[in-house]
Design a protein around this motif. Structure first.
Motif, PDB file in Angstrom:
ATOM      1  N   PRO A  52      33.553  51.406  31.098  1.00 27.95           N
ATOM      2  CA  PRO A  52      34.264  50.683  31.880  1.00 27.95           C
ATOM      3  C   PRO A  52      34.514  49.511  31.295  1.00 27.95           C
ATOM      4  O   PRO A  52      35.712  48.790  31.567  1.00 27.95           O
ATOM      5  CB  PRO A  52      33.296  50.788  33.056  1.00 27.95           C
ATOM      6  CG  PRO A  52      31.965  50.990  32.930  1.00 27.95           C
ATOM      7  CD  PRO A  52      31.965  51.718  31.595  1.00 27.95           C
ATOM      8  N   ALA A  53      33.611  48.817  30.801  1.00 24.31           N
ATOM      9  CA  ALA A  53      33.885  46.999  30.475  1.00 24.31           C
ATOM     10  C   ALA A  53      35.046  47.391  29.257  1.00 24.31           C
ATOM     11  O   ALA A  53      35.902  46.343  29.166  1.00 24.31           O
ATOM     12  CB  ALA A  53      32.763  46.673  29.711  1.00 24.31           C
ATOM     13  N   LEU A  54      34.911  48.443  28.369  1.00 21.25           N
ATOM     14  CA  LEU A  54      35.683  48.565  27.217  1.00 21.25           C
ATOM     15  C   LEU A  54      37.079  48.965  27.903  1.00 21.25           C
ATOM     16  O   LEU A  54      38.246  48.381  27.423  1.00 21.25           O
ATOM     17  CB  LEU A  54      35.474  49.702  26.323  1.00 21.25           C
ATOM     18  CG  LEU A  54      36.257  49.716  25.081  1.00 21.25           C
ATOM     19  CD1 LEU A  54      36.466  48.646  24.156  1.00 21.25           C
ATOM     20  CD2 LEU A  54      35.748  50.910  24.231  1.00 21.25           C
ATOM     21  N   THR A  55      37.341  49.650  28.987  1.00 21.47           N
ATOM     22  CA  THR A  55      38.510  50.202  29.493  1.00 21.47           C
ATOM     23  C   THR A  55      39.326  48.934  30.099  1.00 21.47           C
ATOM     24  O   THR A  55      40.380  48.814  30.051  1.00 21.47           O
ATOM     25  CB  THR A  55      38.080  51.337  30.602  1.00 21.47           C
ATOM     26  OG1 THR A  55      37.616  52.211  29.925  1.00 21.47           O
ATOM     27  CG2 THR A  55      39.455  51.844  31.095  1.00 21.47           C
ATOM     28  N   ALA A  56      38.517  47.950  30.715  1.00 15.83           N
ATOM     29  CA  ALA A  56      39.023  46.889  31.452  1.00 15.83           C
ATOM     30  C   ALA A  56      39.821  46.076  30.450  1.00 15.83           C
ATOM     31  O   ALA A  56      40.474  45.123  30.906  1.00 15.83           O
ATOM     32  CB  ALA A  56      37.976  46.329  31.991  1.00 15.83           C
ATOM     33  N   SER A  57      39.587  46.169  29.156  1.00 11.69           N
ATOM     34  CA  SER A  57      40.141  45.229  28.080  1.00 11.69           C
ATOM     35  C   SER A  57      41.434  45.681  27.784  1.00 11.69           C
ATOM     36  O   SER A  57      42.078  44.935  27.464  1.00 11.69           O
ATOM     37  CB  SER A  57      39.324  45.228  26.921  1.00 11.69           C
ATOM     38  OG  SER A  57      39.502  46.725  26.278  1.00 11.69           O
ATOM     39  N   LEU A  62      42.826  51.045  37.966  1.00  6.89           N
ATOM     40  CA  LEU A  62      42.434  52.402  38.312  1.00  6.89           C
ATOM     41  C   LEU A  62      41.921  53.063  37.174  1.00  6.89           C
ATOM     42  O   LEU A  62      40.902  53.784  37.467  1.00  6.89           O
ATOM     43  CB  LEU A  62      43.867  52.865  38.774  1.00  6.89           C
ATOM     44  CG  LEU A  62      43.866  54.551  39.257  1.00  6.89           C
ATOM     45  CD1 LEU A  62      43.222  54.475  40.506  1.00  6.89           C
ATOM     46  CD2 LEU A  62      45.459  54.867  39.715  1.00  6.89           C
ATOM     47  N   PRO A  63      42.617  53.076  36.048  1.00 10.90           N
ATOM     48  CA  PRO A  63      41.640  53.730  34.911  1.00 10.90           C
ATOM     49  C   PRO A  63      40.580  53.046  34.745  1.00 10.90           C
ATOM     50  O   PRO A  63      39.511  53.899  34.496  1.00 10.90           O
ATOM     51  CB  PRO A  63      42.716  53.270  33.602  1.00 10.90           C
ATOM     52  CG  PRO A  63      43.919  53.012  34.175  1.00 10.90           C
ATOM     53  CD  PRO A  63      43.737  52.374  35.626  1.00 10.90           C
ATOM     54  N   THR A  64      40.200  51.979  34.852  1.00 12.94           N
ATOM     55  CA  THR A  64      38.685  51.539  34.650  1.00 12.94           C
ATOM     56  C   THR A  64      37.911  52.052  35.814  1.00 12.94           C
ATOM     57  O   THR A  64      36.614  52.306  35.470  1.00 12.94           O
ATOM     58  CB  THR A  64      38.754  49.796  35.076  1.00 12.94           C
ATOM     59  OG1 THR A  64      39.676  49.297  33.795  1.00 12.94           O
ATOM     60  CG2 THR A  64      37.347  49.369  34.662  1.00 12.94           C
ATOM     61  N   VAL A 105      35.689  46.846  37.779  1.00 11.04           N
ATOM     62  CA  VAL A 105      37.088  46.964  38.653  1.00 11.04           C
ATOM     63  C   VAL A 105      37.574  45.824  39.315  1.00 11.04           C
ATOM     64  O   VAL A 105      38.953  45.681  39.235  1.00 11.04           O
ATOM     65  CB  VAL A 105      36.747  48.217  39.366  1.00 11.04           C
ATOM     66  CG1 VAL A 105      37.950  48.523  40.306  1.00 11.04           C
ATOM     67  CG2 VAL A 105      36.545  49.438  38.523  1.00 11.04           C
ATOM     68  N   PHE A 106      36.652  45.129  40.028  1.00 12.25           N
ATOM     69  CA  PHE A 106      37.106  43.780  40.877  1.00 12.25           C
ATOM     70  C   PHE A 106      37.727  42.790  39.856  1.00 12.25           C
ATOM     71  O   PHE A 106      38.908  42.463  40.215  1.00 12.25           O
ATOM     72  CB  PHE A 106      35.927  43.336  41.235  1.00 12.25           C
ATOM     73  CG  PHE A 106      36.081  42.181  41.970  1.00 12.25           C
ATOM     74  CD1 PHE A 106      36.796  42.108  43.256  1.00 12.25           C
ATOM     75  CD2 PHE A 106      35.831  40.902  41.693  1.00 12.25           C
ATOM     76  CE1 PHE A 106      37.272  40.830  44.068  1.00 12.25           C
ATOM     77  CE2 PHE A 106      35.874  39.671  42.390  1.00 12.25           C
ATOM     78  CZ  PHE A 106      36.577  39.761  43.370  1.00 12.25           C
ATOM     79  N   PHE A 107      37.275  42.797  38.625  1.00 10.07           N
ATOM     80  CA  PHE A 107      37.789  41.792  37.529  1.00 10.07           C
ATOM     81  C   PHE A 107      39.050  42.114  37.192  1.00 10.07           C
ATOM     82  O   PHE A 107      40.053  41.280  36.889  1.00 10.07           O
ATOM     83  CB  PHE A 107      36.732  41.353  36.722  1.00 10.07           C
ATOM     84  CG  PHE A 107      35.878  40.197  37.029  1.00 10.07           C
ATOM     85  CD1 PHE A 107      36.128  39.071  37.683  1.00 10.07           C
ATOM     86  CD2 PHE A 107      34.274  40.648  37.341  1.00 10.07           C
ATOM     87  CE1 PHE A 107      35.140  38.172  38.049  1.00 10.07           C
ATOM     88  CE2 PHE A 107      33.176  39.648  37.848  1.00 10.07           C
ATOM     89  CZ  PHE A 107      33.759  38.452  38.151  1.00 10.07           C
ATOM     90  N   ALA A 108      39.390  43.299  36.847  1.00 14.71           N
ATOM     91  CA  ALA A 108      40.437  44.069  36.528  1.00 14.71           C
ATOM     92  C   ALA A 108      41.593  43.870  37.643  1.00 14.71           C
ATOM     93  O   ALA A 108      42.625  43.744  37.065  1.00 14.71           O
ATOM     94  CB  ALA A 108      39.942  45.374  36.018  1.00 14.71           C
ATOM     95  N   LEU A 109      41.286  44.056  38.909  1.00 13.26           N
ATOM     96  CA  LEU A 109      42.234  43.794  39.807  1.00 13.26           C
ATOM     97  C   LEU A 109      42.794  42.322  39.806  1.00 13.26           C
ATOM     98  O   LEU A 109      43.907  42.096  40.017  1.00 13.26           O
ATOM     99  CB  LEU A 109      41.385  44.171  41.051  1.00 13.26           C
ATOM    100  CG  LEU A 109      41.409  45.485  41.645  1.00 13.26           C
ATOM    101  CD1 LEU A 109      40.769  45.767  42.961  1.00 13.26           C
ATOM    102  CD2 LEU A 109      42.850  46.295  41.621  1.00 13.26           C
ATOM    103  N   ILE A 110      41.717  41.375  39.847  1.00 14.54           N
ATOM    104  CA  ILE A 110      41.984  40.117  39.667  1.00 14.54           C
ATOM    105  C   ILE A 110      42.897  39.619  38.595  1.00 14.54           C
ATOM    106  O   ILE A 110      44.087  39.080  38.627  1.00 14.54           O
ATOM    107  CB  ILE A 110      40.831  38.879  39.654  1.00 14.54           C
ATOM    108  CG1 ILE A 110      40.072  39.199  41.014  1.00 14.54           C
ATOM    109  CG2 ILE A 110      41.081  37.680  39.261  1.00 14.54           C
ATOM    110  CD1 ILE A 110      38.915  38.444  40.721  1.00 14.54           C
TER     111      ILE A 110
END
Length: 397
Positions: A52-57, A62-64, A105-110
């Motif tokens: 998930p950490a790699l996906t957020a990059s 949603l994908p994360t 996911v929270f940081f990805a939303l931000i």
């Protein structure tokens, strides 16, 4: 819906970010497989948090979140397969992985929200800049015209350099100028001068009178908006030109701006001798303080107007850009070709980044082609025949 539309809909979701999702999925499969096959004293399950950490990059929240759920499911499957799903250690690992995935996911939303805000701000800024950014037409009377603008500020389309052109009775008037300073801070002063030129160009019969009118506009701006400490620091070097349709001459009045290059056939390059007055905003000048210089401008000649961002550009060794020498290489081409060559050569000289805004305008006299209305790339010609801009940008550096 036709076949092509359906095919387009099928292809639309398949974007590079979706292709990259195969990487964290494959990573989860590999980690889970190795963890199951490894000896009991070797546990690789905690490494699943990498997915998930790699996906957020590269993907959104949603994908994360989906990859995070897949990682938690893989961790649970590992525990069930090796028979330790209900053990304290495995429960802690699953809960920790779920919490870390949720935090990702929270940081990805931000990040997504800030990205949308930045996109909105950038679109508004670009729209505001394009209000000033009216490209010069490719044809004005018997003149073929091309323009180029390179802004020094990152994410800026325009800065303190400016140019404008307007049709008057039986001729064309052109202005190029350079506001002291660079970047967006100088855009307001550039806009002021463009507006003043638009009004005054049709009201004054001579260039000295036009220069005096622009001086009064700049002086009013200083009196109304500049602080007492900044008085005298706001000035604009300006070159005014008048090119009659019938007479093969060009009339110029310089307000501290350098003379243009006059390019002729056979790689001929000349620089007319001007009698410049001080820049606009330096002193309260009247029409009699400005000189009017007249030079031949024959069919086939090209006037190359520029700002000091061109001539003062330096390479890494501190050497100035050899503008006259380089311009002589492409005197036989069209105005567009000339500016394209100069843009690439200039950016290569400075290593891809300018230290100051730079503007170029090439005006080629072509009496063989019947005069027609100039074509705009993105906006119709104004009914009053006025064209102006703070530049037409080339590709970003």
């Amino acid at each position: 819906m036709g076949l092509s539309e359906r095919f387009t809909d099928l292809r639309e979701p398949w974007r590079p970010s979706h292709v990259l999702l195969a990487i964290p999925v494959a990573l989860i499969v590999v980690i889970a497989t190795v963890d199951i096959l490894a000896p009991q004293d070797i546990r690789l399950g905690p490494l699943l948090v990498i997915a998930p950490a790699l996906t957020a990059s590269f993907a959104g929240a949603l994908p994360t979140g989906g990859i995070g759920l897949l990682a938690v499911a893989a961790q649970a499957y590992i525990g069930r397969h090796i028979g330790v799903l209900s053990s304290r250690s495995m429960v802690v690992q699953i809960v920790a992985l779920a919490l870390l995935s949720a935090l990702t996911v929270f940081f990805a939303l931000i990040r997504e929200r800030r990205g949308r805000e930045l996109a909105r701000v950038r679109s508004v800024a670009e729209a505001a800049q394009r209000v000033l950014l009216w490209p010069l037409p490719d044809r004005i009377g018997p003149l073929r015209v091309a323009s180029l603008y390179l802004a020094a500020e990152d994410e800026a389309l325009i800065g303190g350099d400016l140019y404008a052109a307007t049709r008057t009775g039986g001729g064309t008037r052109v202005m190029i100028g350079d506001v002291r300073g660079k970047g967006l801070a100088a855009v307001g002063e550039a806009a002021l001068l463009l507006g003043a030129f638009r009004e005054a160009a049709h009201q004054h019969t001579g260039l000295p009178e036009l220069a005096a009118a622009l001086e009064r506009s700049v002086a009013r701006y200083e009196d109304d908006f500049e602080s007492r400490e900044a008085t005298g620091e706001c000035f604009v070097t300006t070159l005014l030109l008048e090119i009659p349709d019938e007479d093969h001459v060009v009339r110029m009045t310089s307000c501290g701006h350098p003379a243009p290059l006059l390019l002729g056939p056979g790689r001929s390059v000349r620089m007319p001798s001007l009698r410049p007055a001080p820049p606009l905003g330096v002193g309260r000048m009247g029409p009699t303080d400005y000189a009017l210089d007249t030079f031949p401008f024959e069919d086939g000649d090209t006037l190359l107007l520029y700002t000091d961002g061109i001539t003062e550009a330096r390479d890494r060794g501190g050497d100035f850009y050899p503008f006259t020498e380089r311009a002589a290489r492409w005197t036989e081409g069209s105005p567009e070709t000339l500016l394209n060559h100069l843009r690439r050569d200039l950016l290569a000289h400075v290593g891809g980044r300018l230290g100051d805004d730079a503007a170029l305008v090439a005006i080629h006299r072509d009496d063989r082609t019947p005069p027609r209305h100039g074509r705009r790339p993105a906006r119709a010609s104004r009914p009053d025949g006025f064209h102006h801009g703070c530049g037409t940008t080339g590709p970003r550096r």
